[in-house]
Write a protein that holds these residues in place. Structure first.
Motif, PDB file in Angstrom:
ATOM      1  N   VAL A 147       0.831  -1.205   0.000  1.00  0.00           N
ATOM      2  CA  VAL A 147       0.000   0.000   0.000  1.00  0.00           C
ATOM      3  C   VAL A 147       0.870   1.261   0.000  1.00  0.00           C
ATOM      4  CG1 VAL A 147      -1.775   1.280   1.241  1.00  0.00           C
ATOM      5  CG2 VAL A 147      -1.870  -1.205   1.171  1.00  0.00           C
ATOM      6  N   LEU A 185      -0.929  -7.797  -3.180  1.00  0.00           N
ATOM      7  CA  LEU A 185      -1.509  -7.157  -4.360  1.00  0.00           C
ATOM      8  C   LEU A 185      -0.893  -7.785  -5.610  1.00  0.00           C
ATOM      9  CD1 LEU A 185      -1.200  -3.442  -3.186  1.00  0.00           C
ATOM     10  CD2 LEU A 185      -3.350  -4.659  -3.544  1.00  0.00           C
ATOM     11  N   VAL A 193      -4.859   0.449 -10.035  1.00  0.00           N
ATOM     12  CA  VAL A 193      -4.827   1.654  -9.213  1.00  0.00           C
ATOM     13  C   VAL A 193      -3.997   2.756  -9.880  1.00  0.00           C
ATOM     14  CG1 VAL A 193      -4.044   2.591  -7.015  1.00  0.00           C
ATOM     15  CG2 VAL A 193      -5.222   0.398  -7.067  1.00  0.00           C
TER      16      VAL A 193
ATOM     17  N   ASP B  24      -7.245  -7.737  -0.911  1.00  0.00           N
ATOM     18  CA  ASP B  24      -8.428  -6.943  -1.249  1.00  0.00           C
ATOM     19  C   ASP B  24      -8.591  -5.780  -0.275  1.00  0.00           C
ATOM     20  OD1 ASP B  24      -9.106  -8.442  -3.480  1.00  0.00           O
ATOM     21  OD2 ASP B  24     -10.174  -9.924  -2.265  1.00  0.00           O
ATOM     22  N   ALA B  26      -6.055  -4.406   1.211  1.00  0.00           N
ATOM     23  CA  ALA B  26      -4.977  -3.491   0.817  1.00  0.00           C
ATOM     24  C   ALA B  26      -5.404  -2.612  -0.349  1.00  0.00           C
ATOM     25  CB  ALA B  26      -3.730  -4.290   0.439  1.00  0.00           C
ATOM     26  N   LYS B  27      -6.039  -3.232  -1.348  1.00  0.00           N
ATOM     27  CA  LYS B  27      -6.422  -2.492  -2.541  1.00  0.00           C
ATOM     28  C   LYS B  27      -7.452  -1.419  -2.217  1.00  0.00           C
ATOM     29  CE  LYS B  27      -7.679  -3.228  -7.338  1.00  0.00           C
ATOM     30  NZ  LYS B  27      -8.137  -4.193  -8.330  1.00  0.00           N
ATOM     31  N   ARG B  29      -7.971   0.022   0.740  1.00  0.00           N
ATOM     32  CA  ARG B  29      -7.329   1.089   1.520  1.00  0.00           C
ATOM     33  C   ARG B  29      -6.533   2.008   0.603  1.00  0.00           C
ATOM     34  NH1 ARG B  29      -3.459  -1.322   5.270  1.00  0.00           N
ATOM     35  NH2 ARG B  29      -3.120   0.805   5.939  1.00  0.00           N
ATOM     36  N   LEU B  30      -5.846   1.391  -0.336  1.00  0.00           N
ATOM     37  CA  LEU B  30      -5.028   2.147  -1.276  1.00  0.00           C
ATOM     38  C   LEU B  30      -5.868   3.116  -2.103  1.00  0.00           C
ATOM     39  CD1 LEU B  30      -2.198   2.446  -2.393  1.00  0.00           C
ATOM     40  CD2 LEU B  30      -2.600   0.438  -3.802  1.00  0.00           C
TER      41      LEU B  30
END
Lengths: 266, 97
Positions: A147, A185, A193, B24, B26-27, B29-30
């Motif tokens: 992150v 990820l 993203v 998931d 992590a994604k 939150r990102l």
């Protein structure tokens, strides 16, 4: 013909920028190009030890930029690869000793002598970043599937866009087993993203640590997966942009395969 | 073989639907972190916005308040906040007395 200046940056520290710079530089040189890698982390130099050249430094990038020495004097030839050169950072100076203007001029001179000039940008978005980007034609952003690293990469990408540079992405230290498990990820998640062009995927590899211990380059390592990934990245930069990107795969053990057949796992 | 044990444990936990895959989380939150960074708004403000939007929509439609979802869609040049809710029924306008 003029060479290309490529800045390698990440925002966050510790994602493998310097290792990536050294490896891509070595791989490009093995492709037959004349390459200079420039350590822009003034005051905290590291690229010299990664390349095993720490005991050969006489002049540095500040000397070269300020005209205190010739580029030929500051460029240290690699121990193994003939057409690979390191221009080290100075260790005693302050980060603000160089200006973007000086870097633009230095980059122009370097382009004249080398096919590829790789600028190893320091972490952060301050003066060191400004200086590293100032003379760059292209940019590579390195991030890990975390992150914090992806968030910083997004910030850096924004700053590069503001300078009319469209960067490409390398995702470093992928652990295929964890991706397979849903605990890391995936590269698709990261690309989703960040939405920028992918340049390469590098998996976590013990051989990188081992190579760095001795100051050797991981691209010489024939069995290293990271080494192979860096060699392919160099090929993509060097006239083969469409070389397919290999996705690091998790080699499942026998029972894992049976389990998946039976519908367990995900 | 700690790796293997962790693998098995993870799979078992997921089979029983205990928790979502950590990537998931992590994604998500990102994605939100990037929106906070860009808009410079806090999570609290986003929550308030969400409840305000629920209030406004509820004036005109009957909605399932618990299933309202806030998501972020990003493309090359813009990020969009997307509020998604199933509409149960339209509210009849009250006839004037």
């Amino acid at each position: 013909m003029e060479g290309k200046v490529i800045v390698i940056t990440s925002g966050k520290g510790g994602v493998g920028k310097s290792t990536t710079t050294a490896a891509i530089g070595a791989a490009l040189a093995l492709e037959g190009k004349k390459v200079a890698v420039v350590d822009m982390d003034i005051g905290l130099r590291n690229l010299d030890v990664i390349m095993g050249l720490e005991n050969r430094i006489v002049f540095n990038v500040v000397d070269a930029a300020k005209g205190k020495c010739k580029i030929k004097q500051a460029a240290i030839k690699d121990r193994k690869i003939d057409n690979l050169f390191l221009i080290p950072a100075s260790q005693s100076d302050n980060k603000n000793i160089l200006t973007p203007d000086e870097m633009v001029r230095l980059a122009k001179r370097l382009k004249h002598e080398f096919d590829f000039v790789l600028m190893d940008c320091p972490a952060g978005i301050e003066q060191g970043f400004e200086n590293s980007v100032a003379g760059a034609d292209e940019a590579i952003v390195v991030c890990t599937p975390e992150v914090s690293a992806v968030r910083d990469a997004d910030r850096i990408i924004g700053l590069l866009y503001a300078r009319s540079i469209t960067p490409k992405l390398i995702i470093n230290r992928i652990v295929p087993r964890m991706v397979d498990n849903g605990d890391m990820l995936s590269h698709e998640d990261v690309l989703d993203v960040l939405s920028i062009e992918l340049l390469g995927l590098v998996e976590m590899d013990d051989n990188v640590v081992i190579a760095t211990n001795t100051g050797a380059s991981v691209v010489h390592d024939k069995i290293s997966k990271a080494g192979a990934a860096f060699r392919r990245i160099a090929k993509r930069l060097n006239g083969q942009p469409d070389l397919p990107i290999q996705i690091p795969q998790y080699q499942k053990k026998f029972w894992g395969k049976i389990g998946k057949k039976l519908g367990f796992g995900r | 073989m700690a790796d293997k044990e962790a693998d098995v444990l993870g799979i078992v936990q997921r089979l029983f639907g205990k928790e979502p895959a950590s990537k998931d989380v992590a994604k998500k939150r990102l994605k939100f972190a990037l929106v906070y960074d860009k808009l410079e708004i806090s999570d609290e403000m986003l929550q308030e916005l969400q409840s305000d939007i629920i209030a406004v929509i509820s004036k005109y439609f009957e909605i399932d308040k618990s299933s309202l979802k806030l998501d972020i869609q990003r493309s090359d040049d813009l990020s969009a906040l997307v509020f998604n809710t199933p509409i149960i029924a339209a509210k009849r306008k009250n006839v004037a007395p």
